[in-house]
Design an enzyme around this catalytic site. Structure first.
Site, PDB file in Angstrom:
ATOM      1  N   HIS A 106      31.561  79.953  82.771  1.00  0.00           N
ATOM      2  CA  HIS A 106      31.049  81.194  82.188  1.00  0.00           C
ATOM      3  C   HIS A 106      30.740  82.165  83.331  1.00  0.00           C
ATOM      4  O   HIS A 106      30.526  81.757  84.463  1.00  0.00           O
ATOM      5  CB  HIS A 106      29.727  80.951  81.452  1.00  0.00           C
ATOM      6  CG  HIS A 106      29.836  80.109  80.234  1.00  0.00           C
ATOM      7  ND1 HIS A 106      29.564  80.576  78.978  1.00  0.00           N
ATOM      8  CD2 HIS A 106      30.152  78.805  80.087  1.00  0.00           C
ATOM      9  CE1 HIS A 106      29.712  79.609  78.094  1.00  0.00           C
ATOM     10  NE2 HIS A 106      30.073  78.515  78.741  1.00  0.00           N
ATOM     11  N   TYR A 108      20.443  78.040  74.692  1.00  0.00           N
ATOM     12  CA  TYR A 108      21.771  77.426  74.824  1.00  0.00           C
ATOM     13  C   TYR A 108      22.084  76.830  73.454  1.00  0.00           C
ATOM     14  O   TYR A 108      21.647  75.726  73.126  1.00  0.00           O
ATOM     15  CB  TYR A 108      21.734  76.349  75.916  1.00  0.00           C
ATOM     16  CG  TYR A 108      23.011  75.544  76.047  1.00  0.00           C
ATOM     17  CD1 TYR A 108      24.258  76.154  75.963  1.00  0.00           C
ATOM     18  CD2 TYR A 108      22.963  74.177  76.277  1.00  0.00           C
ATOM     19  CE1 TYR A 108      25.418  75.419  76.088  1.00  0.00           C
ATOM     20  CE2 TYR A 108      24.121  73.435  76.409  1.00  0.00           C
ATOM     21  CZ  TYR A 108      25.348  74.059  76.307  1.00  0.00           C
ATOM     22  OH  TYR A 108      26.501  73.321  76.430  1.00  0.00           O
ATOM     23  N   ASP A 144      23.876  81.478  75.962  1.00  0.00           N
ATOM     24  CA  ASP A 144      25.180  81.016  75.503  1.00  0.00           C
ATOM     25  C   ASP A 144      25.042  80.706  74.021  1.00  0.00           C
ATOM     26  O   ASP A 144      24.428  79.715  73.643  1.00  0.00           O
ATOM     27  CB  ASP A 144      25.585  79.767  76.294  1.00  0.00           C
ATOM     28  CG  ASP A 144      26.909  79.181  75.819  1.00  0.00           C
ATOM     29  OD1 ASP A 144      27.478  79.698  74.833  1.00  0.00           O
ATOM     30  OD2 ASP A 144      27.360  78.201  76.436  1.00  0.00           O
TER      31      ASP A 144
END
Ligand code: ZN
Length: 569
Positions: free
Chosen positions: A307, A141, A182
């Site tokens: 998302h 992330y 991400d």
């Protein structure tokens, strides 16, 4: 072998049951980001799932912030697992190793980069054409660079560098490497709903980093997208490959697909107009990408987070380790041994009671605006909008108040969709003729930026859902009306002629807020918002079109109506 990445924006996205969620994603390895689970919040139901083994990285700072987790099916049990990228969090056996040259980072830097629970590395054995190999899966992330905090820009870039250092060291060490998660940067204009709005798109340091990290990343800026996937990967030595060592597997398999986004602003309802960015990726080393990846796709119809998941299928198969490595959550002292059995028993009993001993609200999951996405600058002029996407016909109705109809370009997966059955408004095809030209007048952001002399996402909805109660048109029942007049509250924007009389009555008795104006393009009641950004206009209220944000060429999307609330009235 199938792998999934998904920024779930809080583990509560799995509130229907994590096992069911994992099963419906139908993958061997599920990597989730932004769990918002810190060690203090991790409960057994989240950590220990029958048929899976899980590995968490927690933020050591703020509670309920950041965090990633990798869930592996028992048939995909890794043989080494590490938390973090630096190796500093690794004092146990079963570490993955291969840290690369970290000399450009000072020790304090390294510590900070691994302090926010942003990476879990699992290493698996795979069978590739009768050859046993290893693949290392780096679940990340990546930080978002908050424009308000310049120091975070540097942090983000340092994180990228560290990620690259580790990924390349693992590759050099002989393992295949998958980096997924991400990444918080859209790579190319095709990965962004409105790249022309962003000055110097390619000058963004995150994009520059991606250009170097990805194979042919920079040269592809000039590529004709019709040329199709790369065919120049016959080079076998990773060191001799020009440019980066990794491949964006989605873009490799779908070189020209447009409007393939994975993240949308929830604040502006941009998902309804597919006004998004692609910032969630599955990167793989060139060899693996070319020889083993057979399919990669996004699942934009799966909701629950801002998302959507991205999945990849490889032709190789996994060889599970017989025993999970030490970092497995089932060894955590709070879940281990007798205590674990006792807890399991208690949880089962709890579920049969009407009131749970541990409320769902204890699980983190709320939106944190300060962690919103930097790649999405809401705005006007630019590329043509998605024609595949469908719009809501009744944008005045807040999300979650109506049953949804799923429409998407891809075939919805029955079980998956029924599981993640959240909150979309009715989506119906637009029947209106498209507006031929963009509104040339000043847009919302221009107005607010010129007023507050700062251009950015300065506008935050005034509560949720972001709707404004119009005292003369929105009554649903008298009791509600009464309360609303006393304290203006968000409500649905239906007008009901039968209630007109009571509305007039109440209006004569109690002076409610003035009705919102209608926007010029759609003729629909506007929403009230407040300037949240510091500056001369902070706290000031204004009306804007209530529709979801979208491209300016999309007649169903938010128009550029703007009006300050006149306090003089
Ligand atoms: Zn409008």
């Amino acid at each position: 072998m199938k792998i999934v990445t998904w920024n779930i924006n809080g583990i509560r996205t799995f509130r229907g049951g994590i096992k069911k969620a994992l099963e419906s994603l139908d993958a061997d390895i599920v990597c989730v980001q932004e769990t918002k689970v810190t060690r203090d919040l991790l409960d057994e139901r989240t950590a220990i799932i029958d048929g899976f083994n899980s590995y968490f990285s927690f933020s050591r700072g703020r509670s309920g912030y950041s965090g990633v987790a990798t869930y592996c099916r028992d048939s995909a049990t890794p043989f080494c697992v590490e938390e973090g990228l630096t190796g500093l969090l690794t004092s146990h056996e079963g570490a993955v190793g291969c840290y690369g040259d970290q000399t450009e980072f000072c020790s304090e830097e390294l510590q900070l980069l691994d302090n926010e629970g942003r990476a879990v590395i699992t290493q698996h054995r795979i069978m590739c054409q009768d050859k046993e190999k290893t693949v290392t899966v780096i679940n990340v992330y990546c930080p978002r660079a908050d424009p308000e905090k310049p120091e975070r820009k540097q942090f983000k870039l340092q994180f990228y560098k560290l990620l690259q250092c580790r990924a390349e060291a693992l590759l050099k060490g002989g393992s295949h490497v998958i980096v997924l998660g991400d990444v918080n940067t859209s790579h190319r204009p095709i990965d962004h709903c409105d790249p022309s709005d962003i000055d110097d798109f390619g000058e963004n340091p995150g994009r520059k980093w991606l250009n170097g990290f990805l194979h042919g990343g920079a040269q592809d800026e000039d590529r004709n997208e019709e040329e199709g996937p790369h065919e120049e990967w016959e080079v076998t030595s990773t060191d001799s490959i020009q440019g980066g060592k990794f491949v964006d597997t989605f873009r490799h398999l779908h070189p020209t697909r447009t409007n393939a986004f994975t993240c949308w602003s929830t604040m502006t309802g941009a998902r309804q107009t597919n006004y998004g960015t692609r910032i969630d990726y599955i990167f793989a080393d060139c060899q693996l990408a070319k020889k083993q990846f057979v399919a990669v796709d996004i699942l934009p119809e799966v909701e629950g987070s801002d998302h959507c998941p991205v999945w990849g299928r490889l032709s190789c198969s996994l060889l599970p380790c017989s025993k999970p490595p030490p970092l497995c959550t089932r060894y955590l002292p709070e879940f281990a041994g007798k205590q674990q059995k006792l807890l399991r028993f208690l949880v089962k009993v709890d579920q049969q009671k009407p009131v749970q001993s541990e409320p769902r609200g204890a699980l983190p999951g709320s939106q944190e605006e300060e962690e919103r996405r930097e790649n999405l600058k809401p705005h006007g002029a630019g590329i043509a909008s998605s024609k595949k996407r469908l719009l809501t016909s009744d944008p005045v109705v807040p999300k979650g108040k109506k049953p949804k109809t799923v429409k998407g370009s891809a075939k919805p997966q029955g079980s998956l969709l029924s599981f993640f059955k959240p909150k979309l408004t009715n989506a119906v095809p637009s029947t209106k003729a498209p507006v031929k030209q963009c509104e040339k007048s000043v847009g919302l952001d221009d107005i607010t930026s010129s007023q507050s002399s700062q251009k950015d996402t300065s506008l935050v909805c005034n509560g949720s859902p972001p709707l404004y109660t119009c005292s003369s048109t929105t009554e649903e029942n008298d009791q509600l009306t009464h309360r609303r007049h006393l304290t203006p509250q968000p409500s649905m924007g239906h007008s009901d002629p039968k209630k007109g009389a009571s509305s007039v009555f109440w209006k004569s008795v109690l002076h409610g807020p003035p009705p919102p104006p209608s926007c010029k393009v759609h003729g629909e009641p506007c929403v009230l918002r407040t300037v949240k950004k510091e500056g001369p206009n902070m706290g000031k209220q204004f009306f804007v079109c209530a529709r979801p944000q979208g491209h300016c060429s999309n007649p169903e999307a938010r128009c550029n109506f703007f009006a300050w609330v006149d306090k003089g009235k």
